[in-house]
Scaffold this motif. Structure first.
Motif, PDB file in Angstrom:
ATOM      1  N   ALA A   1      74.910 -46.572  15.508  1.00 14.03           N
ATOM      2  CA  ALA A   1      75.563 -46.416  16.751  1.00 14.03           C
ATOM      3  C   ALA A   1      76.136 -47.601  17.233  1.00 14.03           C
ATOM      4  CB  ALA A   1      74.444 -45.946  17.709  1.00 14.03           C
ATOM      5  N   SER A   2      75.594 -48.689  17.164  1.00 15.64           N
ATOM      6  CA  SER A   2      75.995 -49.764  17.634  1.00 15.64           C
ATOM      7  C   SER A   2      77.349 -50.188  16.783  1.00 15.64           C
ATOM      8  CB  SER A   2      75.168 -50.932  18.048  1.00 15.64           C
ATOM      9  OG  SER A   2      74.609 -51.213  16.872  1.00 15.64           O
TER      10      SER A   2
ATOM     11  N   SER B   1      79.520 -48.276  15.325  1.00 18.33           N
ATOM     12  CA  SER B   1      80.537 -47.382  15.684  1.00 18.33           C
ATOM     13  C   SER B   1      80.939 -47.759  17.281  1.00 18.33           C
ATOM     14  CB  SER B   1      80.116 -46.035  15.750  1.00 18.33           C
ATOM     15  OG  SER B   1      80.843 -45.266  16.447  1.00 18.33           O
ATOM     16  N   THR B   2      80.266 -47.757  18.065  1.00 17.65           N
ATOM     17  CA  THR B   2      80.556 -48.328  19.507  1.00 17.65           C
ATOM     18  C   THR B   2      81.221 -49.760  19.457  1.00 17.65           C
ATOM     19  OG1 THR B   2      78.283 -48.279  20.026  1.00 17.65           O
ATOM     20  CG2 THR B   2      79.320 -46.745  20.905  1.00 17.65           C
TER      21      THR B   2
ATOM     22  N   LEU C   1      84.710 -49.741  17.998  1.00 12.27           N
ATOM     23  CA  LEU C   1      85.535 -49.017  18.893  1.00 12.27           C
ATOM     24  C   LEU C   1      86.025 -49.691  19.907  1.00 12.27           C
ATOM     25  CD1 LEU C   1      84.295 -45.426  18.668  1.00 12.27           C
ATOM     26  CD2 LEU C   1      86.376 -46.347  17.433  1.00 12.27           C
ATOM     27  N   THR C   2      84.702 -50.376  20.578  1.00 13.19           N
ATOM     28  CA  THR C   2      85.265 -51.232  21.918  1.00 13.19           C
ATOM     29  C   THR C   2      86.052 -52.516  21.262  1.00 13.19           C
ATOM     30  OG1 THR C   2      83.012 -50.708  22.516  1.00 13.19           O
ATOM     31  CG2 THR C   2      84.139 -52.276  23.847  1.00 13.19           C
TER      32      THR C   2
ATOM     33  N   ALA D   1      79.150 -54.514  23.644  1.00 10.16           N
ATOM     34  CA  ALA D   1      78.982 -52.768  23.776  1.00 10.16           C
ATOM     35  C   ALA D   1      77.719 -52.396  22.673  1.00 10.16           C
ATOM     36  CB  ALA D   1      80.332 -52.125  23.081  1.00 10.16           C
TER      37      ALA D   1
ATOM     38  N   ILE E   1      74.388 -50.374  23.529  1.00 10.77           N
ATOM     39  CA  ILE E   1      73.938 -49.211  22.973  1.00 10.77           C
ATOM     40  C   ILE E   1      72.484 -49.361  22.562  1.00 10.77           C
ATOM     41  CG2 ILE E   1      74.238 -48.109  20.890  1.00 10.77           C
ATOM     42  CD1 ILE E   1      75.877 -46.635  22.895  1.00 10.77           C
TER      43      ILE E   1
ATOM     44  N   SER F   1      77.305 -42.025  15.691  1.00 12.16           N
ATOM     45  CA  SER F   1      78.261 -43.174  15.212  1.00 12.16           C
ATOM     46  C   SER F   1      79.503 -42.232  14.616  1.00 12.16           C
ATOM     47  CB  SER F   1      77.595 -43.767  14.282  1.00 12.16           C
ATOM     48  OG  SER F   1      77.083 -43.140  13.121  1.00 12.16           O
TER      49      SER F   1
ATOM     50  N   LEU G   1      81.561 -40.384  17.490  1.00 13.75           N
ATOM     51  CA  LEU G   1      82.389 -41.227  18.369  1.00 13.75           C
ATOM     52  C   LEU G   1      83.808 -41.579  17.687  1.00 13.75           C
ATOM     53  CD1 LEU G   1      79.847 -43.370  20.264  1.00 13.75           C
ATOM     54  CD2 LEU G   1      81.304 -41.684  21.223  1.00 13.75           C
ATOM     55  N   TYR G   2      83.563 -42.110  16.514  1.00 12.37           N
ATOM     56  CA  TYR G   2      84.712 -42.593  15.513  1.00 12.37           C
ATOM     57  C   TYR G   2      85.655 -41.379  15.402  1.00 12.37           C
ATOM     58  CZ  TYR G   2      87.390 -45.034  11.927  1.00 12.37           C
ATOM     59  OH  TYR G   2      88.281 -45.613  11.205  1.00 12.37           O
TER      60      TYR G   2
ATOM     61  N   TYR H   1      85.375 -49.623  10.396  1.00 12.20           N
ATOM     62  CA  TYR H   1      84.160 -49.079  10.595  1.00 12.20           C
ATOM     63  C   TYR H   1      84.150 -47.920   9.476  1.00 12.20           C
ATOM     64  CZ  TYR H   1      80.979 -45.187  11.653  1.00 12.20           C
ATOM     65  OH  TYR H   1      79.762 -44.496  11.594  1.00 12.20           O
TER      66      TYR H   1
END
Lengths: 510, 304
Positions: free
Chosen positions: B44-45, B47-48, B51-52, B65, B69, B103, B106-107, B217
């Motif tokens: 999860a982190s 991906s976020t 993205l961030t 970010a 998460i 993950s 979100l991507y 990612y």
């Protein structure tokens, strides 16, 4: 009268689920006294003190310290108010040594670790009280008596002016109890107040300046030393019950002449067992147990009595010798087969070895009988109807206080758990009962009940091997007493020869 | 020489992921909360975090970010366990599945499908003059700031556990929560704090994967390292100073397996992917006798 009370709990009420643990309890302890808190198991003693210490929150009631009303939400608050508590079950961190355990939780210097300075402070407190023990050993390696000393020092190190001891004598031998008393007296001289929780009348008489008696969550009375007598305390503890007690405040039981069987039920022939850890095991032990008699085995803990109890139901531990039950050798039998030969067993540690904590009373009654024909349908399924019947009978015959046989056994008090274990031993016909410390930690009323059951078994022709570290108890219920020391059998006494001094001396190797 | 230098350099990069993740697990475990969800937090982190960093153009924002998460996951773990006393392992596994799904989702929502993978801004390296030019040593020193953050985190954790009273108390909770409770330590609060800070560290490790290692990612980017980190925490007997050793050991094995994959064409590459996991098993068997476990790990605590 001048009011110099240190602690006052007013109209405290606490309910657990549907059980009223404390009902409108008012309790006062004066400054500089040893105040006893007496009651049978489940009377609410520990609950009341856990409320004072902040571990439980009361449903109702007020607490006053030095006359000021206080609010105690957690031990953090109570420690700040100068309250210390030594719990019945050790609350030390087993992996830490004494110093680390003692300094745990003191509020100042959270980001420092002044082991050296604290060590000196701790040594000073130890010296003042005459308590000596090693500060550098992990506490898991220390005996119960020493752990208790560490917990007392821990409380004092945090500045306790009130010290609560919850059943402090459960795992102490007589000499350790004497030493504890001495230390407590020294503390009181320094102005510390002690609350001493126990279910033993003898200890209240010896240790306390005054006593509050609790019964089923209610205060019976508070009396001081001059008014104390065994009879009065027994009456307060049990009210309607009229129990005869002996010199050592134990229940009296009658041991009528019984028909001793001609042939022994159990013959132990030259057995040897290897000891675990520090114990020396068993060396060349021989004795017989007849039907219609109770053979007591007296020993100081760690002198082979644990091995004796284990080997009787697990003959694979034998490294030499043989055990016969009803004339047949059980040498090559599994524990279950030994049980099926008419042997029953109640272990020393009733929680760890005696029961399945999460199981119901019914399931626990079935344990060890689970392969017997009547509990088996088509040799495959458990016959739950029969099991329910057996459990109901046990609950009735043994006065187990429970709403139902389906209740998880861990919810019962220690005394009731022991009654279930005793009852289980007699679900099927039993020729030989092996019982290890059957009454440890139980109140007089339950002890009397258990004694009577043992004697009843004996009167009906059963053989009982009672291994017990309490010599006073053994002298009440045994027909003969065998003494173990260092894994050797030091002698067997007939009832007419019982002499506390002589047997006691043999127990410690004199 | 260049081979050794690049081996060391790569090992340290992967060791950062392993060490930070297992350190995060250790923090929770020392108070009795076994954070099995590390793999989910990593994903999860990752991906976020990616993205961030990609959207803001700042690597630092990416790591922040990722840590956030992690904090959210840690809070969920502590809250659900402490409030409802739900089994930590089941809860952890659920969070792994949740993190893994989240993950990719979100991507796909934010980036979608592209022909060339988007690249994250790179993490600045610490350049120490002179030393950075010597072979081998340059492999050790020429690292990005997160590697140095990992060293710092291990040092702080060591100091905390063994040189402060709060640390002593925290270790006490892991061994016997009642012992800590009766001396006035707020067990619940410490459990929350440790789990949340630990999960934030795992979040940093997760963000590190796409931002510093691969640059972009891809699904399942953590490739089981969150589970391997549990192995490291256990292998390390829940001690930070040993976790870093374990991190280097496992990272070294992974890099060796990666290099072998490149030079041996005849062996299926899955065999090399498997190597790290087999080594964990073997290492655990060898060190079985030296492994200690905080007694209360995985167990709920209540007073009554």
């Amino acid at each position: 009268m001048k009011n110099k009370s240190l602690v006052e709990l007013k109209n405290v009420r606490k309910v657990f689920g549907k059980v009223i643990a404390l009902d409108n309890v008012t309790f006062t302890a004066e400054k500089g006294e040893i105040h006893g808190l007496l009651g049978e198991n489940g009377a609410g003693k520990s609950t009341l003190m856990n409320i004072l210490y902040g571990l439980y929150s009361p449903d109702k009631g007020e607490i006053y310290i030095d006359g000021k009303k206080v609010k105690i939400n957690s031990p953090f608050d109570s420690i700040k108010l100068g309250i210390g508590m030594v719990h019945q079950i050790s609350t030390l961190v087993p992996e830490f040594n004494a110093v680390e355990n003692i300094i745990l939780g003191t509020p100042e210097d959270k980001f420092k670790l002044p082991i050296k300075e604290e060590r000196e402070k701790i040594k000073k407190i130890m010296k003042e009280l005459g308590l000596i023990f090693s500060l550098d050993v992990k506490t898991k390696e220390l005996p119960a008596g020493v752990k208790q000393k560490i917990e007392i020092i821990r409380a004092l190190h945090k500045g306790a002016k009130l010290l609560i001891l919850d059943e402090p004598t459960t795992s102490l031998v007589e000499s350790e109890f004497r030493q504890l008393l001495k230390s407590l007296r020294a503390l009181v001289k320094k102005g510390v107040t002690v609350i001493f929780i126990t279910h033993k009348i003898k200890e209240i008489m010896e240790a306390c300046d005054s006593v509050t008696v609790l019964r089923r969550g209610k205060v019976q009375d508070t009396i001081n030393k001059e008014q104390m007598s065994k009879e009065k305390l027994v009456k307060l503890m049990f009210m309607e019950k009229d129990i005869k007690v002996t010199e050592s405040a134990l229940p009296k039981v009658e041991l009528p002449p019984a028909k001793k069987s001609k042939k022994p039920v159990c013959v132990v022939k030259n057995i040897e067992v290897k000891g675990k850890e520090k114990s020396k095991g068993l060396k060349n032990i021989s004795f017989e147990v007849y039907g219609g008699e109770i053979l007591g085995v007296a020993s100081v803990s760690g002198n082979g009595e644990k091995e004796l109890a284990s080997v009787m139901i697990n003959p694979f531990l034998l490294s030499n010798g043989d055990i016969l039950v009803n004339g047949e050798s059980i040498k090559h039998l599994s524990t279950l087969s030994v049980f099926n030969k008419g042997v029953a067993y109640t272990p020393e540690d009733r929680i760890k070895e005696g029961i399945l904590n999460e199981g119901s009373i019914k399931e626990n009654v079935l344990l060890g009988h689970h392969t017997e024909k009547r509990f088996f349908k088509k040799n495959l399924f458990i016959n739950w109807d029969e099991a329910t019947k057996a459990a109901k009978k046990t609950i009735k015959d043994y006065n187990v206080a429970t709403p139902s046989e389906e209740l998880a056994i861990r919810r019962l008090s220690g005394g009731n758990i022991q009654k279930v274990i005793m009852g289980r031993a007699f679900v099927s016909p039993t020729d030989l009962l092996i019982t290890h410390n059957p009454t440890s930690g139980l109140d007089v009323l339950t002890v009397e009940f258990i004694f009577n059951k043992l004697v009843e078994t004996r009167n009906n022709g059963g053989a009982v091997l009672c291994i017990n570290e309490d010599l006073d108890e053994l002298m009440i219920i045994s027909d003969r007493i065998a003494v173990l020391h260092n894994g050797e059998l030091k002698g067997i006494f007939q009832r007419s020869e019982f002499d506390k001094y002589k047997i006691g001396l043999l127990m410690i190797g004199g | 020489m260049t081979f050794i230098t690049s081996f060391i350099s790569q090992t340290m990069v992967y060791a950062t992921v392993y060490t930070l993740t297992s350190l995060g697990i250790i923090l929770g475990g020392r108070t009795g909360i076994f954070n099995v969800s590390a793999e989910g937090i990593l994903l999860a982190s990752a991906s976020t975090g990616f993205l961030t960093a990609y959207l803001t153009g700042s690597w630092l924002m990416g790591f922040i970010a990722g840590a956030l998460i992690g904090t959210v996951f840690g809070f969920i773990l502590a809250f659900v366990h402490e409030t409802f006393k739900i089994n930590q392992f089941i809860l952890g596994i659920i969070l792994v599945i949740f993190g893994s799904g989240l993950s990719d989702l979100l991507y796909k929502i934010i980036i979608g499908v592209r022909l060339s993978a988007p690249q994250a801004p790179s993490v600045p390296s610490v350049i120490i003059p002179f030393f950075s030019k010597i072979p081998v040593i340059s492999g050790i020193l020429n690292q990005d700031v997160v590697v140095y953050f990992m060293y710092f985190a291990v040092l702080v954790a060591y100091w905390f556990y063994y040189k402060t009273k709060v640390g002593l108390e925290t270790r006490a909770i892991g061994e016997n929560p009642k012992a800590a409770d009766v001396v006035g330590v707020n067990v619940k609060r410490r459990r929350y704090l440790a789990t949340i800070i630990g999960s934030a560290l795992i979040g940093v490790a997760g963000a590190y994967l796409p931002i510093a290692i691969t640059g972009t990612y891809s699904p399942d980017i953590s490739a089981g390292r969150g589970f391997m980190a549990i192995g490291i925490a256990i292998f390390a007997s829940w001690k930070p100073q040993r976790a870093i050793l374990g991190g280097f050991l496992f990272a070294g094995i992974e890099v060796i397996a990666f290099q072998l994959k490149l030079i041996s064409a005849n062996i299926p590459y899955q065999f090399f992917l498997m190597l790290p996991f087999i080594s964990v098993l073997i290492i655990m068997m060898i060190f079985k006798k030296h492994i200690e476990f905080p007694a209360s790990v995985g167990k709920p605590y209540s007073r009554e």
